[in-house]
Design an enzyme around this catalytic site. Structure first.
Site, PDB file in Angstrom:
ATOM      1  N   ASP A 166       1.309  -1.225   0.330  1.00 16.94           N
ATOM      2  CA  ASP A 166       0.358   0.078   0.053  1.00 16.94           C
ATOM      3  C   ASP A 166       1.224   1.206   0.290  1.00 16.94           C
ATOM      4  O   ASP A 166       2.072   0.970   0.213  1.00 16.94           O
ATOM      5  CB  ASP A 166      -1.243  -0.274   0.979  1.00 16.94           C
ATOM      6  CG  ASP A 166      -2.001   1.080   0.944  1.00 16.94           C
ATOM      7  OD1 ASP A 166      -2.000   1.591  -0.227  1.00 16.94           O
ATOM      8  OD2 ASP A 166      -3.325   0.572   1.958  1.00 16.94           O
ATOM      9  N   ASP A 168     -10.688   1.707  -3.012  1.00 18.43           N
ATOM     10  CA  ASP A 168     -11.261   1.385  -2.271  1.00 18.43           C
ATOM     11  C   ASP A 168     -12.316   1.338  -1.743  1.00 18.43           C
ATOM     12  O   ASP A 168     -13.547   1.145  -0.882  1.00 18.43           O
ATOM     13  CB  ASP A 168     -10.947   2.667  -0.852  1.00 18.43           C
ATOM     14  CG  ASP A 168      -9.707   2.219  -0.366  1.00 18.43           C
ATOM     15  OD1 ASP A 168      -8.995   0.819  -0.488  1.00 18.43           O
ATOM     16  OD2 ASP A 168      -9.210   3.543  -0.136  1.00 18.43           O
TER      17      ASP A 168
HETATM   18  C1  DGJ Z   1      -5.473   1.908   2.199  1.00 15.72           C
HETATM   19  C2  DGJ Z   1      -6.034   0.934   1.174  1.00 15.72           C
HETATM   20  O1  DGJ Z   1      -6.668   0.907   0.185  1.00 15.72           O
HETATM   21  C3  DGJ Z   1      -7.462  -0.214   2.118  1.00 15.72           C
HETATM   22  O2  DGJ Z   1      -8.283  -0.999   1.215  1.00 15.72           O
HETATM   23  C4  DGJ Z   1      -6.801  -0.449   3.472  1.00 15.72           C
HETATM   24  O3  DGJ Z   1      -5.444  -1.086   3.087  1.00 15.72           O
HETATM   25  C5  DGJ Z   1      -6.128   0.950   4.609  1.00 15.72           C
HETATM   26  N1  DGJ Z   1      -5.175   1.810   3.071  1.00 15.72           N
HETATM   27  C6  DGJ Z   1      -5.248   0.471   5.152  1.00 15.72           C
HETATM   28  O4  DGJ Z   1      -4.633   1.749   5.577  1.00 15.72           O
END
Ligand code: DGJ
Length: 729
Positions: free
Chosen positions: A477, A547
Site C-alpha cells: 500500500d 477503496d
Molecule cells: C488503503 C487501502 O486501499 C485499503 O484497502 C486499506 O489497506 C487501507 N489503506 C489500510 O490503511
C-alpha cells in the site's frame, strides 16, 4: 511487418499487423513524423512533412528556420530553437542557456528489445518484437539522444523511450525529458482521459480539444487518483467499434504529463513523459539518463479495439508474474471487516468461517505491527504487535494454514509515522525541506527512497517478515502523496532529481521482492487505486482498483480501468452493505457479479453477514474459478455503459477462438414500461450455433451479434445476471 529503412527516400517504416508508422528525415537531418494510422501496404513518402510550404508571408521565398521549426511535424522536439509548441527535451548548458537542436546521426534496427535500466519495461521474444534506435545529436552540447521504437506486430503496439547521453565535457542539466511525441493534423480530435478522486478513480472523460494546451498530469509523486497517465485522441464519430483512436499510456508510477496541444496551424501535438515540474536532472560528462517507456496504439475500429490491443499487450508483454494465468486464490481481507480493531482470535474466527464458505486466502490488512491501533502511528516499525497477534506471526500463519487457507499480509513500506521508533531514530529519513515543517497526510511522512540505506532498510523489513512464515501474498500500500520535496543527502544541484529517484527506489524494492520471493502474489495498492499504472503491472499482476467496493460505483471505476488494463489486473471485492463509503444497499449477487470482473475476493466480516449471504459464497467462489481462464485470456467488449447514460451496464468476455462468451448484465435502475433490451454480442463465430448454459435455447452467432440476446427489464434496482453462451460441438 516489422521495421525497414528505405534509403532513397530516407524513410523508416514501422509496421504492425494493422498499423503503419512512418518517420522521415529532412535534408538537414531533422527527424520528422510522417504518418501513423491504418496499415499502408504500398510505399509511403515524405510529402506530409510539407517541407517546402511557407506558413506565412515573410518567409515565402525560401524556408526560414524559425517558422519551419514551429510547423515541422517532429518525432522529438527539443526546446529553445524555434519550435514554440510543447518541447520534449529542455537542456540547460553549463553557460545557463536552454537550447538544443537534434540532428540525425545514425540508426540501428534489431530483433528483440532491450530492458530499461532500473525501470519497468515491456518485453518480447526475438520473433515478437523489433526495435529501431534513431541516434541524434546536438553538436554544440555534445549531447546524444537515442529515440527507441519497439514494434509489437501482434498487438498493434509501438513502444517508445528515450536515452540521453552527455558525450561532452560540460555539466548539463535536463529540465525536461519526455518519452513520446506525436504530431498530427487535427481531425476534430476529442481527448479521452481517465480522471477522478479517491473512491472515484478513472472515470472516463471525453471532450473536443481546443486551441492551446490541455493535459492530465500528476506532480504528487505517484500516478494519482485524480488524473491518469493515459491519453487518447479520438475522431468525433468514435464509438466502441468505429472511429480512429490514437492512445498513449505511460509505463511509470510517478509524476507524469500527458498533453494534447492544438497549434495555430491546426496541428495537434500529443506528448507524454515525466512531468517537468520539480524535475531537473544533472547530466555530467559521460552520464546518461533513461526516460521511461510510453505505449502507443492506434485503432481504426474504435475504442474496443484499442482496449483489446492494450489488454493483449499487457498480458503478453508487460506482466511477468507467474500468477497472471494461474488460478488466483479467492481471498478475504479484514480491512472493512475490522479496520484496526482485530487480534489473532478475530482473524482465526474469520478464517474458519471463510474456509467453510470455500474462500482460499486470509489477508491481514493494516494494524498488525508496532502499536498501530489507528492510522496515526508505527509506519516504519515492522515488528509484529504481540498484543494483537498474541502468539506471534508464524503461529498465526500456521493456524490459518491448518484451517486450510493461505495467508497474506499488508505493508506500507514507503512510509514513516512521526510517532514511530524509526522516526525517533532517523527523523531525517522523511522527505522534507530543510528548515520547513513538512506537511503530514494521514499523519505520516514519506521515506526518502532516493537513499540506498533507506531502500535497504524498508526492503529488509518486508523481507524479514516474509521469511518468518509461509506468506503467499503481499498487499503493498501507499497512502499519501509527496510534497515538501527535499532530500537530506542530495546537494543543492540535485534536489530536482528526488521525485524520480524516489520512484526508482520503489521499483528497486519491488524488483528485489519479486526476485527474492518468486512465488509471492503481489498486489499493489495506493489508498485505493492511486497507483494503478503499467509501471506497477511489471511487478504485480493485480492492483487494488479502488477503496470503493459499492457495486454501482465500481461499474464506472472498473469500466474506466478496463478501458486500458486487463480484467485480471483489477483487484475487486465483495463488501458489506450498506456500503461503507456511499451507504448504498445492493444485492449480494450483484456485488459478486461486479467483483468477478476482476481479481475476486471479499472485504467484509463473514462472521456477521446474513446467513443467506454466507450461503451464497461457495457457489460464487466456484463460479469465479469456472470462468477465470476465460476472463484471464479472453477478449473484453463493453456492450452497454451505465456511466454513459444507459439504465444498465453490460460487458462480455469472449474466448479468442469464439467458442464461448460470458455476458454480465447489471440493471442499475429499473425502468417502467419498457420492453426487453437487445444485447448485441461480439466476438462469436457467425455461422456457429450457441447454447445458453443451463438451458436448451440456441442461437446462431450472427443472430446473437446482429439481432441480440433479449434481457427483460424486471423490477428492482441494482439487479444483475450472467449469461454463458457455448458453441455447440
Ligand atoms: C488503503 C487501502 O486501499 C485499503 O484497502 C486499506 O489497506 C487501507 N489503506 C489500510 O490503511
Amino acid at each position: 511487418m516489422g521495421i525497414k529503412y528505405v534509403e532513397e527516400k530516407k524513410i523508416f517504416h514501422l509496421d504492425t499487423g494493422h498499423t503503419t508508422y512512418l518517420i522521415g528525415l529532412s535534408p538537414e537531418g531533422y527527424v520528422g513524423h510522417i504518418y501513423y494510422g491504418r496499415r499502408l501496404k504500398s510505399g509511403g513518402s515524405n510529402y506530409l512533412l510539407r517541407m517546402n510550404e511557407a506558413p506565412f508571408t515573410p518567409s515565402v521565398r525560401e524556408r526560414e528556420k524559425a517558422s519551419f521549426m514551429d510547423f515541422f511535424p517532429t518525432e522529438y522536439p527539443a526546446g529553445g530553437v524555434g519550435d514554440y509548441r510543447e518541447s520534449c527535451l529542455d537542456v540547460r548548458s553549463a553557460s545557463g542557456s536552454v537550447g538544443c537542436e537534434l540532428i540525425f546521426k545514425e540508426y540501428r534496427i534489431f530483433r528483440g528489445k532491450p530492458g530499461l535500466a532500473g525501470l519497468p519495461a515491456s518485453f518480447g521474444r526475438e520473433g515478437e518484437v523489433e526495435t529501431l534506435e534513431l541516434v541524434c545529436e546536438d553538436a554544440l552540447l555534445k549531447l546524444e539522444v537515442t529515440l527507441s521504437y519497439s514494434v509489437f506486430a501482434d498487438t498493434d503496439v509501438i513502444t517508445r523511450s528515450v536515452r540521453v547521453e552527455n558525450r561532452g565535457e560540460e555539466h548539463l542539466k535536463l529540465e525536461k525529458v519526455y518519452s513520446a511525441c506525436l504530431d498530427m493534423d487535427n481531425r476534430e480530435f476529442e481527448m479521452l482521459t481517465l480522471v477522478g478522486s479517491w473512491a472515484r478513480e478513472r472515470h472516463i472523460q471525453r471532450g473536443r480539444i481546443r486551441c492551446g494546451k490541455q493535459m492530465v498530469s500528476s506532480t504528487k509523486g505517484e500516478s494519482s487518483h485524480q488524473e491518469h497517465p493515459f491519453l487518447a485522441l479520438v475522431t468525433p464519430e468514435t464509438t466502441e467499434e468505429t472511429g480512429e483512436v490514437y492512445a498513449m499510456n505511460f509505463v511509470y508510477s510517478g509524476n507524469f504529463m500527458a498533453q494534447a496541444e492544438l497549434s495555430q496551424f491546426r496541428q495537434v501535438r500529443m506528448t507524454m513523459g515525466i512531468h517537468a515540474d520539480y524535475f531537473c536532472w544533472n547530466l555530467r560528462p559521460g552520464e546518461s539518463f533513461q526516460a521511461p517507456e510510453a505505449v502507443l496504439t492506434y485503432s481504426a475500429e474504435g475504442l474496443g479495439r484499442m482496449t483489446r490491443n492494450f489488454h493483449d499487450f499487457y498480458r503478453g508483454h508487460l506482466i511477468r508474474s507467474p500468477h497472471q494465468y494461474a488460478k488466483r486464490p479467492v481471498l478475504i481481507n479484514n480491512w472493512e471487516a475490522t479496520y484496526f480493531d482485530f487480534n489473532s482470535e478475530k482473524l482465526l474466527e474469520i478464517a474458519r468461517e471463510a474456509k467453510k464458505a470455500g474462500i482460499e486466502m486470509l489477508v491481514m490488512d493494516d494494524g498488525w505491527f508496532g502499536k498501530r491501533n489507528f492510522d496515526d502511528s508505527s509506519l516504519g516499525d515492522w515488528t509484529v504487535n504481540e498484543e494483537k497477534i498474541t502468539s506471534g506471526l508464524p503461529d498465526l500463519v500456521r493456524k490459518v494454514n491448518e484451517i486450510g487457507l493461505q495467508f497474506g499480509i499488508w505493508f506500507e513500506p514507503e512510509m514513516i509515522s512521526p510517532d514511530s521508533e524509526l522516526y525517533r531514530k532517523h527523523p531525517d529519513w522523511a522527505i522534507q525541506i530543510a528548515g520547513r515543517t513538512p506537511a503530514q497526510s494521514r499523519t505520516q511522512y514519506v521515506l526518502d527512497l532516493s537513499r540506498k540505506e533507506i531502500v535497504d532498510y524498508a526492503y529488509n523489513c518486508v523481507a524479514k517478515i516474509l521469511r518468518s512464515a509461509p506468506i503467499a501474498y503481499v498487499k503493498w500500500d501507499m497512502n499519501r502523496q509527496l510534497c515538501d520535496i527535499g532530500g537530506a543527502c542530495l546537494d543543492r544541484e540535485s534536489q530536482g532529481e528526488l521525485m524520480h529517484r524516489y520512484v526508482l527506489g520503489v521499483y528497486e524494492m519491488q524488483e528485489r521482492l519479486v526476485t527474492d520471493f518468486p512465488e509471492l502474489l503481489l498486489e499493489n495498492c495506493s489508498g485505493g487505486g492511486a497507483r494503478f499504472d503499467p509501471g506497477m503491472l511489471y511487478y504485480s499482476p493485480q492492483i487494488w482498483c479502488s477503496d470503493n467496493v459499492d457495486a454501482v460505483e465500481r461499474l464506472r471505476i472498473q469500466e474506466g480501468t478496463a478501458l486500458v488494463y486487463p480484467l485480471s489486473t483489477m483487484g475487486a471485492h465483495v463488501g458489506d452493505c450498506p456500503n461503507h463509503i456511499v451507504g448504498r444497499n445492493t444485492p449480494f449477487d450483484t456485488r459478486a457479479h461486479v467483483a468477478m470482473a476482476g481479481a475476486f475476493g471479499y472485504e467484509l466480516d463473514i462472521t456477521k453477514i446474513a446467513e443467506e449471504e454466507r450461503a451464497k459464497i461457495p457457489a460464487q467462489v466456484e463460479e469465479y474459478h469456472r470462468y477465470q481462464p476465460l476472463m484471464q485470456r479472453g477478449d473484453y467488449y463493453r456492450l452497454a455503459s451505465w456511466s454513459m447514460e444507459k439504465p444498465y451496464d453490460c460487458w462480455e468476455v469472449a474466448s479468442k477462438d469464439g467458442s464461448e462468451a460470458l455476458v454480465t448484465f447489471v440493471q442499475v435502475l429499473a425502468e417502467p414500461n419498457v420492453h426487453s433490451y437487445a444485447l448485441r454480442l461480439k466476438g462469436l463465430l457467425a455461422q456457429a450455433e450457441y447454447v445458453l448454459e443451463g438451458t436448451d435455447q440456441t442461437w446462431y452467432g450472427e443472430e446473437l451479434m446482429q439481432c441480440g440476446y433479449l434481457v427483460l427489464s424486471g423490477q428492482g434496482d441494482f439487479r444483475s445476471s450472467r449469461y454463458h453462451f457455448v458453441k455447440k460441438q
